[in-house]
Motif scaffolding. Structure first.
Motif, PDB file in Angstrom:
ATOM      1  N   LEU A  92       0.846  -1.198   0.000  1.00 42.59           N
ATOM      2  CA  LEU A  92       0.000   0.000   0.000  1.00 42.59           C
ATOM      3  C   LEU A  92       0.875   1.239   0.000  1.00 42.59           C
ATOM      4  O   LEU A  92       1.917   1.260   0.653  1.00 42.59           O
ATOM      5  N   GLY A  93       0.423   2.279  -0.682  1.00 43.25           N
ATOM      6  CA  GLY A  93       1.162   3.535  -0.611  1.00 43.25           C
ATOM      7  C   GLY A  93       0.570   4.579  -1.525  1.00 43.25           C
ATOM      8  O   GLY A  93      -0.427   4.337  -2.215  1.00 43.25           O
ATOM      9  N   THR A  94       1.199   5.744  -1.514  1.00 42.81           N
ATOM     10  CA  THR A  94       0.825   6.763  -2.479  1.00 42.81           C
ATOM     11  C   THR A  94       1.397   6.330  -3.832  1.00 42.81           C
ATOM     12  O   THR A  94       2.333   5.519  -3.879  1.00 42.81           O
ATOM     13  N   PRO A  95       0.885   6.875  -4.926  1.00 46.79           N
ATOM     14  CA  PRO A  95       1.475   6.533  -6.232  1.00 46.79           C
ATOM     15  C   PRO A  95       2.979   6.802  -6.265  1.00 46.79           C
ATOM     16  O   PRO A  95       3.748   6.024  -6.849  1.00 46.79           O
ATOM     17  N   GLU A  96       3.420   7.869  -5.579  1.00 43.48           N
ATOM     18  CA  GLU A  96       4.857   8.192  -5.563  1.00 43.48           C
ATOM     19  C   GLU A  96       5.640   7.143  -4.773  1.00 43.48           C
ATOM     20  O   GLU A  96       6.739   6.744  -5.172  1.00 43.48           O
ATOM     21  N   GLU A  97       5.074   6.716  -3.658  1.00 46.46           N
ATOM     22  CA  GLU A  97       5.760   5.701  -2.855  1.00 46.46           C
ATOM     23  C   GLU A  97       5.851   4.374  -3.614  1.00 46.46           C
ATOM     24  O   GLU A  97       6.880   3.685  -3.572  1.00 46.46           O
ATOM     25  N   ILE A  98       4.789   4.031  -4.309  1.00 41.63           N
ATOM     26  CA  ILE A  98       4.794   2.789  -5.085  1.00 41.63           C
ATOM     27  C   ILE A  98       5.836   2.890  -6.208  1.00 41.63           C
ATOM     28  O   ILE A  98       6.585   1.939  -6.467  1.00 41.63           O
ATOM     29  N   ALA A  99       5.914   4.048  -6.830  1.00 39.76           N
ATOM     30  CA  ALA A  99       6.890   4.230  -7.917  1.00 39.76           C
ATOM     31  C   ALA A  99       8.317   4.111  -7.385  1.00 39.76           C
ATOM     32  O   ALA A  99       9.185   3.493  -8.017  1.00 39.76           O
ATOM     33  N   ARG A 100       8.570   4.686  -6.200  1.00 41.84           N
ATOM     34  CA  ARG A 100       9.917   4.587  -5.616  1.00 41.84           C
ATOM     35  C   ARG A 100      10.242   3.142  -5.261  1.00 41.84           C
ATOM     36  O   ARG A 100      11.365   2.681  -5.436  1.00 41.84           O
ATOM     37  N   HIS A 101       9.247   2.448  -4.742  1.00 42.48           N
ATOM     38  CA  HIS A 101       9.446   1.051  -4.359  1.00 42.48           C
ATOM     39  C   HIS A 101       9.745   0.205  -5.607  1.00 42.48           C
ATOM     40  O   HIS A 101      10.621  -0.666  -5.592  1.00 42.48           O
ATOM     41  N   MET A 105      13.108  -1.959  -6.350  1.00 49.71           N
ATOM     42  CA  MET A 105      13.110  -3.394  -6.642  1.00 49.71           C
ATOM     43  C   MET A 105      13.784  -3.701  -7.966  1.00 49.71           C
ATOM     44  O   MET A 105      14.338  -4.783  -8.152  1.00 49.71           O
ATOM     45  N   ARG A 106      13.738  -2.745  -8.878  1.00 51.67           N
ATOM     46  CA  ARG A 106      14.460  -2.952 -10.137  1.00 51.67           C
ATOM     47  C   ARG A 106      15.962  -2.979  -9.876  1.00 51.67           C
ATOM     48  O   ARG A 106      16.689  -3.772 -10.458  1.00 51.67           O
ATOM     49  N   ARG A 107      16.412  -2.096  -8.973  1.00 51.05           N
ATOM     50  CA  ARG A 107      17.848  -2.034  -8.672  1.00 51.05           C
ATOM     51  C   ARG A 107      18.286  -3.232  -7.842  1.00 51.05           C
ATOM     52  O   ARG A 107      19.414  -3.672  -7.933  1.00 51.05           O
ATOM     53  N   ASP A 108      17.392  -3.710  -6.993  1.00 48.18           N
ATOM     54  CA  ASP A 108      17.764  -4.764  -6.043  1.00 48.18           C
ATOM     55  C   ASP A 108      16.616  -5.758  -5.909  1.00 48.18           C
ATOM     56  O   ASP A 108      15.851  -5.723  -4.944  1.00 48.18           O
ATOM     57  N   PRO A 109      16.480  -6.652  -6.893  1.00 49.24           N
ATOM     58  CA  PRO A 109      15.341  -7.588  -6.894  1.00 49.24           C
ATOM     59  C   PRO A 109      15.326  -8.500  -5.673  1.00 49.24           C
ATOM     60  O   PRO A 109      14.274  -9.025  -5.316  1.00 49.24           O
ATOM     61  N   GLY A 110      16.471  -8.689  -5.017  1.00 49.87           N
ATOM     62  CA  GLY A 110      16.519  -9.593  -3.881  1.00 49.87           C
ATOM     63  C   GLY A 110      16.290  -8.904  -2.552  1.00 49.87           C
ATOM     64  O   GLY A 110      16.486  -9.511  -1.504  1.00 49.87           O
ATOM     65  N   MET A 111      15.872  -7.657  -2.600  1.00 53.27           N
ATOM     66  CA  MET A 111      15.733  -6.898  -1.365  1.00 53.27           C
ATOM     67  C   MET A 111      14.735  -7.580  -0.422  1.00 53.27           C
ATOM     68  O   MET A 111      13.768  -8.191  -0.846  1.00 53.27           O
ATOM     69  N   THR A 112      15.036  -7.473   0.854  1.00 55.73           N
ATOM     70  CA  THR A 112      14.135  -8.082   1.828  1.00 55.73           C
ATOM     71  C   THR A 112      12.948  -7.151   2.075  1.00 55.73           C
ATOM     72  O   THR A 112      13.034  -5.957   1.844  1.00 55.73           O
ATOM     73  N   HIS A 113      11.881  -7.737   2.515  1.00 57.50           N
ATOM     74  CA  HIS A 113      10.653  -6.992   2.739  1.00 57.50           C
ATOM     75  C   HIS A 113      10.148  -7.252   4.141  1.00 57.50           C
ATOM     76  O   HIS A 113      10.455  -8.244   4.746  1.00 57.50           O
ATOM     77  N   GLY A 114       9.305  -6.410   4.583  1.00 56.99           N
ATOM     78  CA  GLY A 114       8.628  -6.658   5.839  1.00 56.99           C
ATOM     79  C   GLY A 114       8.259  -5.361   6.493  1.00 56.99           C
ATOM     80  O   GLY A 114       9.108  -4.627   6.951  1.00 56.99           O
ATOM     81  N   ALA A 115       6.983  -5.038   6.483  1.00 58.62           N
ATOM     82  CA  ALA A 115       6.487  -3.820   7.088  1.00 58.62           C
ATOM     83  C   ALA A 115       4.976  -3.922   7.120  1.00 58.62           C
ATOM     84  O   ALA A 115       4.391  -4.716   6.377  1.00 58.62           O
ATOM     85  N   PRO A 116       4.353  -3.109   7.984  1.00 58.36           N
ATOM     86  CA  PRO A 116       2.890  -3.203   8.104  1.00 58.36           C
ATOM     87  C   PRO A 116       2.122  -2.865   6.830  1.00 58.36           C
ATOM     88  O   PRO A 116       0.968  -3.263   6.703  1.00 58.36           O
ATOM     89  N   ASN A 117       2.730  -2.129   5.900  1.00 56.50           N
ATOM     90  CA  ASN A 117       1.979  -1.736   4.704  1.00 56.50           C
ATOM     91  C   ASN A 117       2.130  -2.735   3.557  1.00 56.50           C
ATOM     92  O   ASN A 117       1.780  -2.420   2.421  1.00 56.50           O
ATOM     93  N   MET A 118       2.640  -3.913   3.852  1.00 50.89           N
ATOM     94  CA  MET A 118       2.809  -4.891   2.772  1.00 50.89           C
ATOM     95  C   MET A 118       2.708  -6.316   3.298  1.00 50.89           C
ATOM     96  O   MET A 118       2.888  -6.581   4.488  1.00 50.89           O
ATOM     97  N   ALA A 119       2.413  -7.220   2.377  1.00 46.15           N
ATOM     98  CA  ALA A 119       2.388  -8.636   2.726  1.00 46.15           C
ATOM     99  C   ALA A 119       2.749  -9.459   1.501  1.00 46.15           C
ATOM    100  O   ALA A 119       2.334  -9.141   0.384  1.00 46.15           O
ATOM    101  N   ALA A 142      -0.359  -2.578  -4.853  1.00 43.58           N
ATOM    102  CA  ALA A 142       0.354  -3.114  -6.010  1.00 43.58           C
ATOM    103  C   ALA A 142       1.139  -4.351  -5.633  1.00 43.58           C
ATOM    104  O   ALA A 142       1.518  -4.545  -4.476  1.00 43.58           O
ATOM    105  N   CYS A 143       1.365  -5.192  -6.633  1.00 45.52           N
ATOM    106  CA  CYS A 143       2.308  -6.302  -6.500  1.00 45.52           C
ATOM    107  C   CYS A 143       3.550  -5.895  -7.274  1.00 45.52           C
ATOM    108  O   CYS A 143       3.488  -5.677  -8.481  1.00 45.52           O
ATOM    109  N   LEU A 144       4.663  -5.778  -6.551  1.00 42.94           N
ATOM    110  CA  LEU A 144       5.884  -5.268  -7.167  1.00 42.94           C
ATOM    111  C   LEU A 144       6.903  -6.363  -7.448  1.00 42.94           C
ATOM    112  O   LEU A 144       8.077  -6.090  -7.674  1.00 42.94           O
ATOM    113  N   LEU A 145       6.452  -7.607  -7.457  1.00 48.68           N
ATOM    114  CA  LEU A 145       7.358  -8.675  -7.888  1.00 48.68           C
ATOM    115  C   LEU A 145       7.640  -8.467  -9.378  1.00 48.68           C
ATOM    116  O   LEU A 145       6.820  -7.905 -10.098  1.00 48.68           O
TER     117      LEU A 145
END
Ligand SMILES: [Cu+2]
Length: 160
Positions: A92-101, A105-119, A142-145
């Motif tokens: 979940l996020g603003t369109p800008e936050e989703i775009a940054r995310h 993920m493009r730069r670092d596809p293996g990045m770890t995740h974990g926060a209340p705004n995502m699952a 959004a699904c950013l996989l």
């Protein structure tokens, strides 16, 4: 919800510094590219849930429904159910936050995740996000996989 360690390496993604809030369940700082507080609201209190919304996730790269209408101030329990055969996520996020995310993920596809705004939701499973929508506006989920958002896996949340 599967808990991954919040990724401090992703803090640089956020252009706006967010306050360091202890994660309610792990006690960890939740600053990462995921967040406890975003422009779209904040992590909700499960005892104050006003409404539960089910969102299906499909390998056709669609969420259903793809649109949510929320009354400002409401705390929602979003139950994301993966009806597909591959992993999906909901952020979940603003369109800008989703775009940054997405960019992170493009730069670092293996990045770890974990926060209340995502699952992350494994095939056949359901995971929950409890979120308080205390800001008016248009937000996204959004699904950013890799390739999923690009194939259409996003939805809108209107808070009014
Ligand atoms: Cu997906």
């Amino acid at each position: 919800m599967t808990r991954y360690f919040a990724a401090a390496v992703c803090a640089a993604v956020l252009s706006t510094p967010l306050p360091a809030l202890a994660h309610p369940e792990t006690g960890m700082s939740a600053i990462a590219h995921g967040a406890t507080v975003t422009g779209a609201g904040r992590a909700g209190d499960a005892s104050l849930v006003a409404r539960t919304v089910a969102i299906g996730m499909a390998d056709s790269m669609r969420f259903s429904p793809g649109e949510l209408l929320v009354t400002r101030g409401q705390t929602l329990r979003i139950v994301a159910r993966n009806d597909g055969q591959v992993l999906h996520e909901i952020v979940l996020g603003t369109p800008e936050e989703i775009a940054r995310h997405r960019e992170a993920m493009r730069r670092d596809p293996g990045m770890t995740h974990g926060a209340p705004n995502m699952a992350h939701v494994a095939p056949g499973r359901s995971e929950q996000i409890v979120w308080k929508f205390d800001q008016p506006g248009k937000f996204e989920f959004a699904c950013l996989l890799p390739g999923h958002y690009e194939a259409g896996m996003s939805g809108t949340i209107a808070v009014q």
